[in-house]
Design a protein around this motif. Structure first.
Motif, mmCIF file in Angstrom:
data_model
loop_
_atom_site.group_PDB
_atom_site.id
_atom_site.type_symbol
_atom_site.label_atom_id
_atom_site.label_comp_id
_atom_site.label_asym_id
_atom_site.label_seq_id
_atom_site.Cartn_x
_atom_site.Cartn_y
_atom_site.Cartn_z
ATOM 1 N N ASP A 59 22.080 18.788 78.044
ATOM 2 C CA ASP A 59 22.957 18.592 77.108
ATOM 3 C C ASP A 59 24.391 18.678 77.801
ATOM 4 O OD1 ASP A 59 21.255 18.601 75.061
ATOM 5 O OD2 ASP A 59 21.190 20.572 74.950
ATOM 6 N N ARG A 60 25.051 17.532 78.174
ATOM 7 C CA ARG A 60 26.214 17.298 78.660
ATOM 8 C C ARG A 60 26.902 16.193 78.343
ATOM 9 N NH1 ARG A 60 26.308 13.906 83.124
ATOM 10 N NH2 ARG A 60 27.972 15.124 83.970
ATOM 11 N N SER A 61 28.202 15.958 78.733
ATOM 12 C CA SER A 61 28.977 14.772 78.226
ATOM 13 C C SER A 61 28.458 13.669 78.969
ATOM 14 C CB SER A 61 30.504 15.030 78.006
ATOM 15 O OG SER A 61 30.772 16.163 77.235
ATOM 16 N N PRO A 62 28.362 12.452 78.602
ATOM 17 C CA PRO A 62 28.128 11.205 79.546
ATOM 18 C C PRO A 62 29.473 11.139 80.378
ATOM 19 C CG PRO A 62 27.675 10.738 76.930
ATOM 20 C CD PRO A 62 28.238 12.030 76.924
ATOM 21 N N ALA A 63 28.875 10.507 81.539
ATOM 22 C CA ALA A 63 30.094 9.996 82.349
ATOM 23 C C ALA A 63 29.784 8.821 83.076
ATOM 24 C CB ALA A 63 30.037 11.265 83.336
ATOM 25 N N HIS A 64 30.803 7.949 83.137
ATOM 26 C CA HIS A 64 30.629 6.782 83.956
ATOM 27 C C HIS A 64 30.269 6.907 85.350
ATOM 28 C CE1 HIS A 64 30.848 4.005 80.441
ATOM 29 N NE2 HIS A 64 31.718 4.921 79.954
ATOM 30 N N ALA A 65 29.615 6.025 85.881
ATOM 31 C CA ALA A 65 29.441 6.196 87.308
ATOM 32 C C ALA A 65 29.185 4.642 87.909
ATOM 33 C CB ALA A 65 28.091 7.007 87.873
ATOM 34 N N MET A 102 32.749 7.653 88.396
ATOM 35 C CA MET A 102 34.025 7.230 88.455
ATOM 36 C C MET A 102 35.107 7.923 88.263
ATOM 37 S SD MET A 102 33.201 3.572 86.211
ATOM 38 C CE MET A 102 35.090 3.026 86.625
ATOM 39 N N ASP A 103 36.424 7.632 89.195
ATOM 40 C CA ASP A 103 37.473 8.547 89.110
ATOM 41 C C ASP A 103 38.437 7.806 88.322
ATOM 42 O OD1 ASP A 103 36.359 10.542 90.724
ATOM 43 O OD2 ASP A 103 37.604 9.929 92.687
ATOM 44 N N GLU A 104 39.553 8.449 87.782
ATOM 45 C CA GLU A 104 40.505 8.138 86.941
ATOM 46 C C GLU A 104 41.285 6.744 87.801
ATOM 47 O OE1 GLU A 104 43.327 10.807 85.306
ATOM 48 O OE2 GLU A 104 41.722 11.854 84.079
ATOM 49 N N GLY A 105 41.514 6.877 89.036
ATOM 50 C CA GLY A 105 41.982 6.107 89.768
ATOM 51 C C GLY A 105 41.319 4.910 90.179
ATOM 52 N N ILE A 144 26.280 7.200 83.014
ATOM 53 C CA ILE A 144 26.224 5.628 82.713
ATOM 54 C C ILE A 144 26.701 4.992 83.883
ATOM 55 C CG2 ILE A 144 27.115 3.863 81.063
ATOM 56 C CD1 ILE A 144 27.867 6.286 79.222
ATOM 57 N N VAL A 145 25.342 4.293 84.533
ATOM 58 C CA VAL A 145 25.873 3.965 85.958
ATOM 59 C C VAL A 145 25.821 2.248 85.893
ATOM 60 C CG1 VAL A 145 24.759 3.754 88.423
ATOM 61 C CG2 VAL A 145 24.373 5.921 86.734
ATOM 62 N N THR A 146 26.797 1.688 86.541
ATOM 63 C CA THR A 146 27.052 0.208 86.862
ATOM 64 C C THR A 146 26.373 0.068 88.163
ATOM 65 O OG1 THR A 146 28.711 0.012 85.132
ATOM 66 C CG2 THR A 146 28.443 -1.845 86.640
ATOM 67 N N PRO A 147 25.379 -0.507 88.481
ATOM 68 C CA PRO A 147 24.921 -1.101 89.783
ATOM 69 C C PRO A 147 25.692 -2.333 90.287
ATOM 70 C CG PRO A 147 23.110 -1.172 88.003
ATOM 71 C CD PRO A 147 24.355 -1.195 87.515
ATOM 72 N N VAL A 148 26.331 -2.263 91.219
ATOM 73 C CA VAL A 148 27.158 -3.342 92.093
ATOM 74 C C VAL A 148 26.370 -3.815 93.070
ATOM 75 C CG1 VAL A 148 29.407 -3.927 93.032
ATOM 76 C CG2 VAL A 148 29.421 -2.343 90.936
#
Length: 227
Positions: A59-65, A102-105, A144-148
C-alpha cells in the motif's frame, strides 16, 4: 497495514503452459536488426500489449518510473541487463533493465531512462539512439514504468555503480524474442492468483533468471515485434 512483499523463490514456482503459447513463433529475423527496429517503431503496427499491470504487493502511492531497453549493436543485437545489488530496498538481487523513478527535473520518460542508465551503468546518453517506447507497465510495487527502447553503440565501456548494480551482462535479442524460452508461472499469493513470465538464460555456467516485470516488458516487446 502494508501488504507484505513476496519472499518466495520464483525458480520454485510451477511452470504452466497456455494452449495458445504452443502456436507462437519467434520474432521475424528482419525485425531483430537496427534497421528493422527503426522502421517498426517509426510506423508501428496495430497491437495490444499482453501485460499491463501486476497485483499490488504494498500500500503505497504510485510513482512514475522509466527503464531503458539498451540494444547493443553487435553483429547480433543483444539486450544489456543488470543484476541489482542485495541491499536495495526494492527488487534487491533481481535482474533488471537500467532505470528508476522519475525525478522532477526529468523532461520526460526518455530523459529519466537515459539519466538513470548513466547513473547506474555509466552509459553516456549521446551513445544511445532512442527509437521508441512501449506502453506503461505497472509493477506490484506500484511503479508506473515506461520502457524506452534505444540502440547502443558497441564500443561503450560500461561502469556499474557498485551501490546499485552487482553485474551487467548481455543476452542475444533473438533468444529473448523466441517464445520457446518464455516460461509462464502461476501461484497463489495474498489470496490472489499471480502469474508471470520468466526467461532463464544460460550465461556460461551461470543461469540468469530473468522474471517478473523485466520479463513482462520483454514479453510485450515480443508481442510488438510479431504484430
Amino acid at each position: 497495514m502494508s501488504r507484505l512483499l513476496p519472499t518466495f523463490d520464483p525458480r520454485q514456482v510451477p511452470v504452466v503452459t497456455a494452449e495458445g503459447d504452443r502456436l507462437l513463433r519467434p520474432a521475424p529475423a528482419d525485425r531483430l536488426t537496427p534497421a528493422g527496429l527503426r522502421a517498426l517503431f517509426a510506423s508501428p503496427p496495430a497491437w495490444t500489449p499482453e501485460l499491463r499491470r501486476e497485483p499490488l504487493f504494498a500500500d503505497r502511492s504510485p510513482a512514475h518510473a522509466a527503464v531503458l531497453l539498451p540494444l547493443v549493436m553487435r553483429e547480433e543485437l543483444t539486450l544489456l541487463l543488470t543484476q541489482r545489488t542485495e541491499q536495495l530496498s526494492t527488487h534487491a538481487g533481481q535482474i533488471a533493465l537500467p532505470g528508476g523513478k522519475m525525478d522532477e527535473g526529468d523532461a520526460d520518460a526518455t530523459a529519466a531512462a537515459l539519466r538513470e542508465s548513466h547513473e547506474e551503468i555509466g552509459l553516456p546518453p549521446e551513445r544511445v539512439e532512442i527509437i521508441g517506447s512501449l506502453p506503461e507497465y505497472i509493477t506490484g510495487t506500484a511503479f508506473i514504468v515506461t520502457p524506452v527502447v534505444g540502440l547502443v553503440h558497441p564500443d561503450v565501456r560500461f561502469q556499474p555503480n557498485p551501490h546499485e548494480v552487482a553485474d551487467v551482462f548481455e543476452v542475444p535479442l533473438s533468444f529473448l524474442m523466441n517464445p520457446a524460452h518464455h516460461r509462464r508461472h502461476r501461484m497463489q499469493f495474498q489470496g490472489h492468483e499471480r502469474e508471470w513470465y520468466s526467461m532463464p538464460f544460460a550465461d556460461g555456467p551461470q543461469e540468469r533468471f530473468i522474471w517478473g516485470a523485466t520479463a513482462g516488458m520483454l514479453r510485450n516487446l515480443y508481442r510488438f515485434l510479431t504484430a
